[in-house]
Design a protein around this motif. Structure first.
Motif, PDB file in Angstrom:
ATOM      1  N   GLU A 281       0.837  -1.202   0.000  1.00  0.00           N
ATOM      2  CA  GLU A 281       0.000   0.000   0.000  1.00  0.00           C
ATOM      3  C   GLU A 281       0.877   1.259   0.000  1.00  0.00           C
ATOM      4  O   GLU A 281       0.658   2.181  -0.784  1.00  0.00           O
ATOM      5  N   PHE A 282       1.876   1.286   0.878  1.00  0.00           N
ATOM      6  CA  PHE A 282       2.784   2.433   0.931  1.00  0.00           C
ATOM      7  C   PHE A 282       3.546   2.579  -0.382  1.00  0.00           C
ATOM      8  O   PHE A 282       3.700   3.687  -0.902  1.00  0.00           O
ATOM      9  N   GLN A 283       4.022   1.464  -0.915  1.00  0.00           N
ATOM     10  CA  GLN A 283       4.795   1.496  -2.156  1.00  0.00           C
ATOM     11  C   GLN A 283       3.970   2.088  -3.307  1.00  0.00           C
ATOM     12  O   GLN A 283       4.484   2.853  -4.117  1.00  0.00           O
ATOM     13  N   ALA A 284       2.694   1.765  -3.342  1.00  0.00           N
ATOM     14  CA  ALA A 284       1.831   2.219  -4.433  1.00  0.00           C
ATOM     15  C   ALA A 284       1.279   3.626  -4.227  1.00  0.00           C
ATOM     16  O   ALA A 284       1.060   4.346  -5.195  1.00  0.00           O
ATOM     17  N   GLU A 285       1.080   4.029  -2.972  1.00  0.00           N
ATOM     18  CA  GLU A 285       0.312   5.246  -2.710  1.00  0.00           C
ATOM     19  C   GLU A 285       1.078   6.389  -2.051  1.00  0.00           C
ATOM     20  O   GLU A 285       0.597   7.525  -2.066  1.00  0.00           O
ATOM     21  N   VAL A 286       2.243   6.117  -1.448  1.00  0.00           N
ATOM     22  CA  VAL A 286       2.924   7.141  -0.651  1.00  0.00           C
ATOM     23  C   VAL A 286       4.244   7.501  -1.319  1.00  0.00           C
ATOM     24  O   VAL A 286       5.219   6.751  -1.237  1.00  0.00           O
ATOM     25  N   ASP A 287       4.264   8.650  -1.971  1.00  0.00           N
ATOM     26  CA  ASP A 287       5.466   9.074  -2.690  1.00  0.00           C
ATOM     27  C   ASP A 287       6.670   9.270  -1.773  1.00  0.00           C
ATOM     28  O   ASP A 287       7.807   9.061  -2.197  1.00  0.00           O
ATOM     29  N   ALA A 288       6.439   9.645  -0.528  1.00  0.00           N
ATOM     30  CA  ALA A 288       7.544   9.923   0.400  1.00  0.00           C
ATOM     31  C   ALA A 288       8.122   8.653   1.025  1.00  0.00           C
ATOM     32  O   ALA A 288       9.111   8.718   1.753  1.00  0.00           O
ATOM     33  N   PHE A 289       7.534   7.497   0.754  1.00  0.00           N
ATOM     34  CA  PHE A 289       8.023   6.228   1.304  1.00  0.00           C
ATOM     35  C   PHE A 289       9.226   5.746   0.514  1.00  0.00           C
ATOM     36  O   PHE A 289       9.224   5.748  -0.716  1.00  0.00           O
ATOM     37  N   ASP A 290      10.269   5.310   1.232  1.00  0.00           N
ATOM     38  CA  ASP A 290      11.475   4.764   0.619  1.00  0.00           C
ATOM     39  C   ASP A 290      11.435   3.240   0.708  1.00  0.00           C
ATOM     40  O   ASP A 290      11.849   2.667   1.719  1.00  0.00           O
ATOM     41  N   PRO A 291      10.918   2.545  -0.314  1.00  0.00           N
ATOM     42  CA  PRO A 291      10.780   1.089  -0.221  1.00  0.00           C
ATOM     43  C   PRO A 291      12.118   0.359  -0.121  1.00  0.00           C
ATOM     44  O   PRO A 291      12.177  -0.738   0.436  1.00  0.00           O
ATOM     45  N   ASP A 292      13.183   0.962  -0.634  1.00  0.00           N
ATOM     46  CA  ASP A 292      14.492   0.310  -0.548  1.00  0.00           C
ATOM     47  C   ASP A 292      15.020   0.270   0.885  1.00  0.00           C
ATOM     48  O   ASP A 292      15.829  -0.586   1.231  1.00  0.00           O
ATOM     49  N   GLY A 293      14.551   1.181   1.722  1.00  0.00           N
ATOM     50  CA  GLY A 293      14.995   1.215   3.113  1.00  0.00           C
ATOM     51  C   GLY A 293      14.086   0.466   4.066  1.00  0.00           C
ATOM     52  O   GLY A 293      14.362   0.369   5.259  1.00  0.00           O
ATOM     53  N   TYR A 294      12.989  -0.073   3.536  1.00  0.00           N
ATOM     54  CA  TYR A 294      12.035  -0.824   4.366  1.00  0.00           C
ATOM     55  C   TYR A 294      12.728  -2.031   4.980  1.00  0.00           C
ATOM     56  O   TYR A 294      13.532  -2.714   4.335  1.00  0.00           O
ATOM     57  N   ASP A 295      12.402  -2.300   6.236  1.00  0.00           N
ATOM     58  CA  ASP A 295      12.977  -3.459   6.918  1.00  0.00           C
ATOM     59  C   ASP A 295      11.924  -4.049   7.834  1.00  0.00           C
ATOM     60  O   ASP A 295      11.144  -3.309   8.447  1.00  0.00           O
ATOM     61  N   VAL A 296      11.880  -5.369   7.923  1.00  0.00           N
ATOM     62  CA  VAL A 296      10.954  -6.034   8.846  1.00  0.00           C
ATOM     63  C   VAL A 296      11.705  -7.129   9.584  1.00  0.00           C
ATOM     64  O   VAL A 296      12.544  -7.823   9.011  1.00  0.00           O
ATOM     65  N   GLU A 297      11.425  -7.240  10.881  1.00  0.00           N
ATOM     66  CA  GLU A 297      12.055  -8.246  11.731  1.00  0.00           C
ATOM     67  C   GLU A 297      10.964  -8.978  12.495  1.00  0.00           C
ATOM     68  O   GLU A 297      10.092  -8.347  13.099  1.00  0.00           O
ATOM     69  N   GLN A 298      11.005 -10.308  12.463  1.00  0.00           N
ATOM     70  CA  GLN A 298      10.063 -11.096  13.253  1.00  0.00           C
ATOM     71  C   GLN A 298      10.705 -11.351  14.604  1.00  0.00           C
ATOM     72  O   GLN A 298      11.726 -12.043  14.703  1.00  0.00           O
ATOM     73  N   VAL A 299      10.131 -10.780  15.654  1.00  0.00           N
ATOM     74  CA  VAL A 299      10.669 -10.905  17.007  1.00  0.00           C
ATOM     75  C   VAL A 299      10.256 -12.236  17.615  1.00  0.00           C
ATOM     76  O   VAL A 299      11.061 -12.925  18.232  1.00  0.00           O
ATOM     77  N   ASP A 300       8.980 -12.584  17.450  1.00  0.00           N
ATOM     78  CA  ASP A 300       8.451 -13.881  17.870  1.00  0.00           C
ATOM     79  C   ASP A 300       7.225 -14.182  17.018  1.00  0.00           C
ATOM     80  O   ASP A 300       6.972 -13.482  16.043  1.00  0.00           O
ATOM     81  N   ASP A 301       6.463 -15.221  17.380  1.00  0.00           N
ATOM     82  CA  ASP A 301       5.323 -15.634  16.549  1.00  0.00           C
ATOM     83  C   ASP A 301       4.282 -14.538  16.353  1.00  0.00           C
ATOM     84  O   ASP A 301       3.588 -14.515  15.347  1.00  0.00           O
ATOM     85  N   ARG A 302       4.146 -13.627  17.302  1.00  0.00           N
ATOM     86  CA  ARG A 302       3.082 -12.612  17.245  1.00  0.00           C
ATOM     87  C   ARG A 302       3.612 -11.181  17.295  1.00  0.00           C
ATOM     88  O   ARG A 302       2.857 -10.256  17.559  1.00  0.00           O
ATOM     89  N   THR A 303       4.919 -11.006  17.050  1.00  0.00           N
ATOM     90  CA  THR A 303       5.484  -9.657  17.105  1.00  0.00           C
ATOM     91  C   THR A 303       6.405  -9.426  15.911  1.00  0.00           C
ATOM     92  O   THR A 303       7.388 -10.139  15.734  1.00  0.00           O
ATOM     93  N   PHE A 304       6.055  -8.432  15.128  1.00  0.00           N
ATOM     94  CA  PHE A 304       6.854  -8.026  13.975  1.00  0.00           C
ATOM     95  C   PHE A 304       7.160  -6.534  14.118  1.00  0.00           C
ATOM     96  O   PHE A 304       6.285  -5.755  14.497  1.00  0.00           O
ATOM     97  N   ARG A 305       8.397  -6.163  13.830  1.00  0.00           N
ATOM     98  CA  ARG A 305       8.813  -4.765  13.840  1.00  0.00           C
ATOM     99  C   ARG A 305       9.171  -4.387  12.404  1.00  0.00           C
ATOM    100  O   ARG A 305      10.100  -4.952  11.836  1.00  0.00           O
ATOM    101  N   ALA A 306       8.431  -3.444  11.849  1.00  0.00           N
ATOM    102  CA  ALA A 306       8.648  -3.022  10.465  1.00  0.00           C
ATOM    103  C   ALA A 306       8.982  -1.535  10.447  1.00  0.00           C
ATOM    104  O   ALA A 306       8.312  -0.731  11.099  1.00  0.00           O
TER     105      ALA A 306
END
Length: 77
Positions: free
Chosen positions: A45-70
Motif C-alpha cells: 500500500e505504501f509502495q503504491a500510494e505514498v510518494d515519500a516512502f522509501d521502499p528500498d529502506g524498508y525493513d521487517v524483523e520477526q521478534v516472535d510468533d506474534r510480534t513483527f517490527r517493520a
C-alpha cells in the motif's frame, strides 16, 4: 525514529493511524511499527500510494510468533 505499537488498535483503524504517524515524520526519519503479523499488505500500500516512502529502506524483523517490527523510512528532501 518514531515507534508505533498497533497491536491493541482495532485492525480497521490501524492503516489510517500508521499513515497519520508517517505523514508527521520529517524527511529522513523512519516510522517503526510493532504489529501482530507481517505487514506485507501495508508495505505494498505504501509502495503504491505514498510518494515519500522509501521502499528500498524498508525493513521487517520477526521478534516472535506474534510480534513483527517493520520500519518505514521517509525519503530525504
Amino acid at each position: 525514529m518514531v515507534e508505533l505499537d498497533v497491536r491493541e488498535i482495532p485492525p480497521m483503524n490501524r492503516h489510517p493511524k500508521i499513515h497519520d504517524a508517517f505523514d508527521d515524520l520529517e524527511p529522513g526519519e523512519s516510522l517503526t511499527i510493532v504489529n501482530d503479523h507481517e505487514p506485507k499488505p501495508l508495505f505494498y500500500e505504501f509502495q503504491a500510494e505514498v510518494d515519500a516512502f522509501d521502499p528500498d529502506g524498508y525493513d521487517v524483523e520477526q521478534v516472535d510468533d506474534r510480534t513483527f517490527r517493520a520500519t518505514f523510512p521517509k525519503v530525504e528532501a
